[in-house]
Design a protein around this motif. Structure first.
Motif, PDB file in Angstrom:
ATOM      1  N   SER A 157       0.671  -1.004   0.115  1.00 39.18           N
ATOM      2  CA  SER A 157       0.206   0.006   0.093  1.00 39.18           C
ATOM      3  C   SER A 157       0.757   1.516  -0.040  1.00 39.18           C
ATOM      4  CB  SER A 157      -0.796   0.164   1.186  1.00 39.18           C
ATOM      5  OG  SER A 157      -1.650   1.264   1.236  1.00 39.18           O
ATOM      6  N   ASP A 158       0.570   2.270  -0.747  1.00 42.71           N
ATOM      7  CA  ASP A 158       1.284   3.362  -0.998  1.00 42.71           C
ATOM      8  C   ASP A 158       0.485   4.646   0.009  1.00 42.71           C
ATOM      9  OD1 ASP A 158       3.120   2.965  -2.886  1.00 42.71           O
ATOM     10  OD2 ASP A 158       1.551   2.875  -4.510  1.00 42.71           O
ATOM     11  N   ASP A 159      -0.680   4.149   0.380  1.00 41.03           N
ATOM     12  CA  ASP A 159      -1.420   5.286   1.171  1.00 41.03           C
ATOM     13  C   ASP A 159      -1.957   4.750   2.499  1.00 41.03           C
ATOM     14  OD1 ASP A 159      -2.794   7.149   2.410  1.00 41.03           O
ATOM     15  OD2 ASP A 159      -4.741   7.041   0.961  1.00 41.03           O
ATOM     16  N   CYS A 160      -1.037   4.821   3.227  1.00 41.91           N
ATOM     17  CA  CYS A 160      -1.358   3.781   4.604  1.00 41.91           C
ATOM     18  C   CYS A 160      -1.111   4.483   5.970  1.00 41.91           C
ATOM     19  CB  CYS A 160      -0.363   2.620   4.663  1.00 41.91           C
ATOM     20  SG  CYS A 160      -0.625   1.058   5.198  1.00 41.91           S
ATOM     21  N   ARG A 183       2.921  -5.773  24.166  1.00 36.76           N
ATOM     22  CA  ARG A 183       3.028  -4.630  23.590  1.00 36.76           C
ATOM     23  C   ARG A 183       2.490  -4.693  22.259  1.00 36.76           C
ATOM     24  NH1 ARG A 183       7.725  -2.429  22.634  1.00 36.76           N
ATOM     25  NH2 ARG A 183       8.970  -4.029  22.826  1.00 36.76           N
ATOM     26  N   THR A 184       1.924  -3.548  21.686  1.00 36.07           N
ATOM     27  CA  THR A 184       1.711  -3.391  20.298  1.00 36.07           C
ATOM     28  C   THR A 184       2.722  -2.813  19.577  1.00 36.07           C
ATOM     29  OG1 THR A 184      -0.801  -3.128  20.671  1.00 36.07           O
ATOM     30  CG2 THR A 184       0.102  -2.330  18.672  1.00 36.07           C
ATOM     31  N   LEU A 185       3.486  -3.542  18.775  1.00 34.94           N
ATOM     32  CA  LEU A 185       4.621  -3.135  18.118  1.00 34.94           C
ATOM     33  C   LEU A 185       4.347  -1.992  16.860  1.00 34.94           C
ATOM     34  CD1 LEU A 185       6.223  -6.579  18.024  1.00 34.94           C
ATOM     35  CD2 LEU A 185       6.821  -4.787  19.755  1.00 34.94           C
ATOM     36  N   GLY A 186       3.425  -2.435  16.293  1.00 38.37           N
ATOM     37  CA  GLY A 186       2.867  -1.589  15.073  1.00 38.37           C
ATOM     38  C   GLY A 186       1.516  -2.131  14.633  1.00 38.37           C
ATOM     39  N   ALA A 187       0.976  -1.110  13.987  1.00 39.23           N
ATOM     40  CA  ALA A 187      -0.282  -1.189  13.362  1.00 39.23           C
ATOM     41  C   ALA A 187      -0.383  -0.460  12.107  1.00 39.23           C
ATOM     42  CB  ALA A 187      -1.490  -0.862  14.418  1.00 39.23           C
ATOM     43  N   ALA A 188      -1.188  -1.000  10.952  1.00 41.92           N
ATOM     44  CA  ALA A 188      -1.369  -0.399   9.844  1.00 41.92           C
ATOM     45  C   ALA A 188      -2.627  -0.667   9.160  1.00 41.92           C
ATOM     46  CB  ALA A 188      -0.238  -0.745   8.817  1.00 41.92           C
ATOM     47  N   THR A 189      -2.897   0.288   8.352  1.00 40.32           N
ATOM     48  CA  THR A 189      -4.274   0.043   7.568  1.00 40.32           C
ATOM     49  C   THR A 189      -4.284   1.102   6.568  1.00 40.32           C
ATOM     50  OG1 THR A 189      -6.934   0.538   7.435  1.00 40.32           O
ATOM     51  CG2 THR A 189      -5.524   2.035   9.127  1.00 40.32           C
ATOM     52  N   ALA A 190      -4.811   0.347   5.207  1.00 44.85           N
ATOM     53  CA  ALA A 190      -4.954   1.299   4.076  1.00 44.85           C
ATOM     54  C   ALA A 190      -6.239   1.871   4.181  1.00 44.85           C
ATOM     55  CB  ALA A 190      -4.757   0.167   2.920  1.00 44.85           C
ATOM     56  N   ASN A 191      -6.500   2.442   5.229  1.00 46.54           N
ATOM     57  CA  ASN A 191      -7.836   3.137   5.592  1.00 46.54           C
ATOM     58  C   ASN A 191      -8.988   2.274   5.037  1.00 46.54           C
ATOM     59  OD1 ASN A 191      -6.508   5.737   6.282  1.00 46.54           O
ATOM     60  ND2 ASN A 191      -5.918   5.881   4.197  1.00 46.54           N
ATOM     61  N   SER A 192      -9.055   1.041   5.526  1.00 46.55           N
ATOM     62  CA  SER A 192      -9.967   0.137   5.431  1.00 46.55           C
ATOM     63  C   SER A 192     -10.022  -0.859   6.342  1.00 46.55           C
ATOM     64  CB  SER A 192     -10.099  -0.498   4.071  1.00 46.55           C
ATOM     65  OG  SER A 192     -10.921  -1.591   4.026  1.00 46.55           O
ATOM     66  N   PRO A 193     -11.174  -1.292   7.050  1.00 50.43           N
ATOM     67  CA  PRO A 193     -11.213  -2.143   8.046  1.00 50.43           C
ATOM     68  C   PRO A 193     -10.857  -3.527   7.414  1.00 50.43           C
ATOM     69  CG  PRO A 193     -13.562  -1.366   7.626  1.00 50.43           C
ATOM     70  CD  PRO A 193     -12.379  -0.724   6.989  1.00 50.43           C
ATOM     71  N   ASP A 194     -11.010  -3.844   6.037  1.00 49.80           N
ATOM     72  CA  ASP A 194     -10.729  -5.086   5.640  1.00 49.80           C
ATOM     73  C   ASP A 194      -9.216  -5.230   5.189  1.00 49.80           C
ATOM     74  OD1 ASP A 194     -13.360  -5.825   5.327  1.00 49.80           O
ATOM     75  OD2 ASP A 194     -13.691  -4.643   3.422  1.00 49.80           O
ATOM     76  N   LEU A 195      -8.523  -4.235   5.164  1.00 49.69           N
ATOM     77  CA  LEU A 195      -7.228  -4.391   5.021  1.00 49.69           C
ATOM     78  C   LEU A 195      -6.455  -3.527   5.877  1.00 49.69           C
ATOM     79  CD1 LEU A 195      -5.223  -5.231   2.853  1.00 49.69           C
ATOM     80  CD2 LEU A 195      -5.441  -3.125   1.592  1.00 49.69           C
ATOM     81  N   ALA A 196      -5.906  -4.598   6.943  1.00 53.53           N
ATOM     82  CA  ALA A 196      -5.601  -3.723   8.338  1.00 53.53           C
ATOM     83  C   ALA A 196      -4.672  -4.855   8.903  1.00 53.53           C
ATOM     84  CB  ALA A 196      -6.302  -2.932   9.211  1.00 53.53           C
ATOM     85  N   ALA A 197      -3.639  -4.460   9.691  1.00 63.23           N
ATOM     86  CA  ALA A 197      -2.958  -5.698  10.627  1.00 63.23           C
ATOM     87  C   ALA A 197      -2.199  -5.007  11.690  1.00 63.23           C
ATOM     88  CB  ALA A 197      -1.923  -6.315   9.769  1.00 63.23           C
ATOM     89  N   VAL A 198      -2.394  -5.651  12.762  1.00 62.30           N
ATOM     90  CA  VAL A 198      -1.548  -5.440  14.060  1.00 62.30           C
ATOM     91  C   VAL A 198      -0.528  -6.458  14.265  1.00 62.30           C
ATOM     92  CG1 VAL A 198      -1.914  -4.799  16.485  1.00 62.30           C
ATOM     93  CG2 VAL A 198      -3.555  -4.140  14.911  1.00 62.30           C
ATOM     94  N   LEU A 199       0.531  -5.712  14.720  1.00 60.30           N
ATOM     95  CA  LEU A 199       1.878  -6.611  14.971  1.00 60.30           C
ATOM     96  C   LEU A 199       1.988  -6.561  16.535  1.00 60.30           C
ATOM     97  CD1 LEU A 199       4.135  -8.486  13.662  1.00 60.30           C
ATOM     98  CD2 LEU A 199       5.531  -6.541  13.731  1.00 60.30           C
ATOM     99  N   ARG A 200       2.034  -7.510  17.440  1.00 66.55           N
ATOM    100  CA  ARG A 200       2.505  -7.387  18.817  1.00 66.55           C
ATOM    101  C   ARG A 200       3.132  -8.622  19.270  1.00 66.55           C
ATOM    102  NH1 ARG A 200      -3.853  -8.733  19.217  1.00 66.55           N
ATOM    103  NH2 ARG A 200      -3.987 -10.801  20.061  1.00 66.55           N
ATOM    104  N   GLU A 201       3.531  -8.336  20.435  1.00 67.65           N
ATOM    105  CA  GLU A 201       4.621  -9.141  21.197  1.00 67.65           C
ATOM    106  C   GLU A 201       3.827 -10.683  21.482  1.00 67.65           C
ATOM    107  OE1 GLU A 201       7.654  -6.840  24.099  1.00 67.65           O
ATOM    108  OE2 GLU A 201       5.544  -7.157  24.936  1.00 67.65           O
TER     109      GLU A 201
END
Length: 500
Positions: free
Chosen positions: A191-194, A295-313
């Motif tokens: 994604s270019d717009d995240c 801990r939540t390490l990082g979270a990202a979304t392409a401005n859509s609940p269908d295309l998102a992810a969360v990285l955690r410990e």
């Protein structure tokens, strides 16, 4: 090919299974009666204790319990224990007609939205039977957290939709369900717009582009995006969260209805992920209680609940040599020590930690999936680990009262309403975690009686001791699609009186 959501899901899944995994056809058929009883038991609990508008009154008799329906009919079943986890209901009688299939009973009740809910119940029975079919017999104790989670076969201990996976074929359930012990190949969408919060790792970037891990079910049924080859991971009990072999967990979007909720990831959750994680890290450092927050390490979304992810410990990080980190939902499925004394110590640990946090201003949704316990080499409960901060509640007023800086948060996570805060914790922790671990009202009462007098006396503890126990009315919520948000029921308080 996907089976339609019909009340005859058992036969439809059997047909699919004969093609996808014919060796499981006989174990699946053998598991169906037990799966029906398991779902029927959960359904009976809901009909007895949830505020169904079409139940006029409930009458206890020597031979069981009768529900007098508003239309004059009667539904009869055994005495109900709101905290029981054993399958003790094999038949319910509606005006004398026996029903051993939960979906057919709901259709016979003919209440509003019965057809859709009956389809979900049929799917739950079929999927539960598939989950139970072919489970290996092993004396090997799990080593990693994801191995513990694979032992949780029956799903939610109290929800009739405990294994409902509509939209998943038999082959997809076998490929993605943790109880079937697969490795799941995640894809990557660039994604270019995240929107990114926290630290998104370099291995999930392609230059300036963010690579979002996506679940293969999402790729097949929801997304219309180019997908790159990703990596394999072990599915956890939530299905959409997976453990990488080297430790971190990835929460993916999965736009399917499982039990009650559609499992996407809201943009709000991504926006608040880093702030909530940093705040909870500060809180736990301040507290003198045995609790770790992953801990939540990082979270990202392409401005859509269908295309998102969360990285955690991974919770495994919080175990010392010889210790084990076990999801509480797995406790009832293992041979770990669970004597009355053990249950009392675990209850003491859980209530001490969670009531302390609530008093400060944080209500955890401490059900058996989010809450884990660190066990000593001998099995003694030592510390708690909590993961997935998306649905906690934070009270600015309580934080300010204790001189704790209020985090820069808004939206659903923030509330000063005492009823909301207590419902969030008590419904998940006592009605869910402790109730399911105890497995009966009597065992839960014994454990709580042994420890409540030793806990710090706070208004929340007083409410826990004197008021009915709140719990989500999970079945009524499925029968009320027009009603947004949660609907609540009240269970008999094990500290006050016996169940019906």
């Amino acid at each position: 090919m996907h089976r339609p959501p019909t009340p005859e899901a058992e036969a439809a899944l059997a047909d699919e299974l004969s093609v996808a995994r014919p060796g499981l056809s006989a174990p699946y058929a053998a598991a169906l009666p037990g799966a029906r009883a398991a779902v029927l038991t959960r359904l009976w609990r809901a009909l007895v204790y949830e505020p169904m508008p079409w139940v006029a009154r409930r009458e206890t008799g020597r031979d069981g319990l009768t529900l007098h329906l508003a239309d004059g009919r009667r539904l009869h079943g055994p005495h109900a224990d709101p905290y029981a986890t054993a399958s003790y209901v094999t038949e319910l009688r509606l005006d004398g007609t026996p029903h051993d299939r939960p979906e057919r009973l709901v259709l016979a009740l003919a209440v509003p939205h019965a057809a859709a809910f009956a389809a979900e119940l049929g799917d739950s029975v079929a999927s539960l039977a598939l989950s139970r079919a072919g489970q290996p017999v092993s004396d090997h104790e799990p080593v990693t957290g994801w191995e513990w989670e694979q032992r949780i076969v029956d799903g939610h201990p109290y929800h009739p939709n405990c294994r409902s996976r509509p939209g998943f074929s038999a082959a997809e359930q076998l490929a993605y369900g943790p109880e079937h012990r697969p490795l799941v190949e995640l894809g990557l969408v660039a994604s270019d717009d995240c929107l990114v919060t926290g630290e998104w790792p370099k291995w999930l970037r392609d230059g300036e582009r963010v690579l979002i891990p996506v679940h293969p079910w999402q790729v097949a049924h929801v997304l219309d995006e180019p997908v790159q080859e990703g990596f394999a991971a072990h599915p956890l009990m939530s299905l959409r969260t997976l453990a990488l072999p080297d430790g971190p967990h990835i929460k993916t979007a999965l736009s399917a209805r499982l039990t009650s909720s559609v499992r996407d990831i809201s943009v709000y959750s991504i926006e608040t992920a880093a702030t909530v994680s940093a705040f909870m890290e500060t809180i736990t450092e301040r507290l003198d209680v045995p609790l770790h927050i992953t801990r939540t390490l990082g979270a990202a979304t392409a401005n859509s609940p269908d295309l998102a992810a969360v990285l955690r410990e991974s919770p495994d990080l919080y175990a010392n040599p010889g210790e084990r980190v076990v999801p509480v939902a797995a406790l009832a499925t293992t041979a770990l020590p669970q004597s009355p004394a053990w249950l009392a110590e675990f209850t003491r640990l859980a209530l001490t930690v969670c009531l302390r946090l609530l008093d400060l201003g944080v209500a955890l949704e401490a059900h058996g999936q989010n809450l884990l316990v660190v066990l000593s080499p001998t099995g003694a409960p030592l510390r708690l680990v909590y993961r997935d901060l998306a649905d906690i509640r934070v009270s600015p007023a309580r934080l300010a009262h204790h001189g704790i800086p209020v985090p820069d948060l808004a939206g659903r996570i923030v509330t000063d309403d005492e009823s909301t805060l207590r419902r969030k914790l008590f419904g998940a922790l006592v009605g869910g975690t402790l109730g399911a671990t105890a497995g009966s009202t009597a065992a839960l009462r014994t454990a709580m009686d042994a420890v409540v007098d030793d806990l710090p006396h706070t208004p929340d503890l007083t409410a826990l001791r004197r008021e009915p126990l709140p719990t989500k009315a999970l079945t009524l919520m499925r029968l009320s699609p027009q009603t947004p948000g949660d609907i609540w029921a009240q269970l008999p308080n094990p500290l006050l009186s016996p169940a019906l």
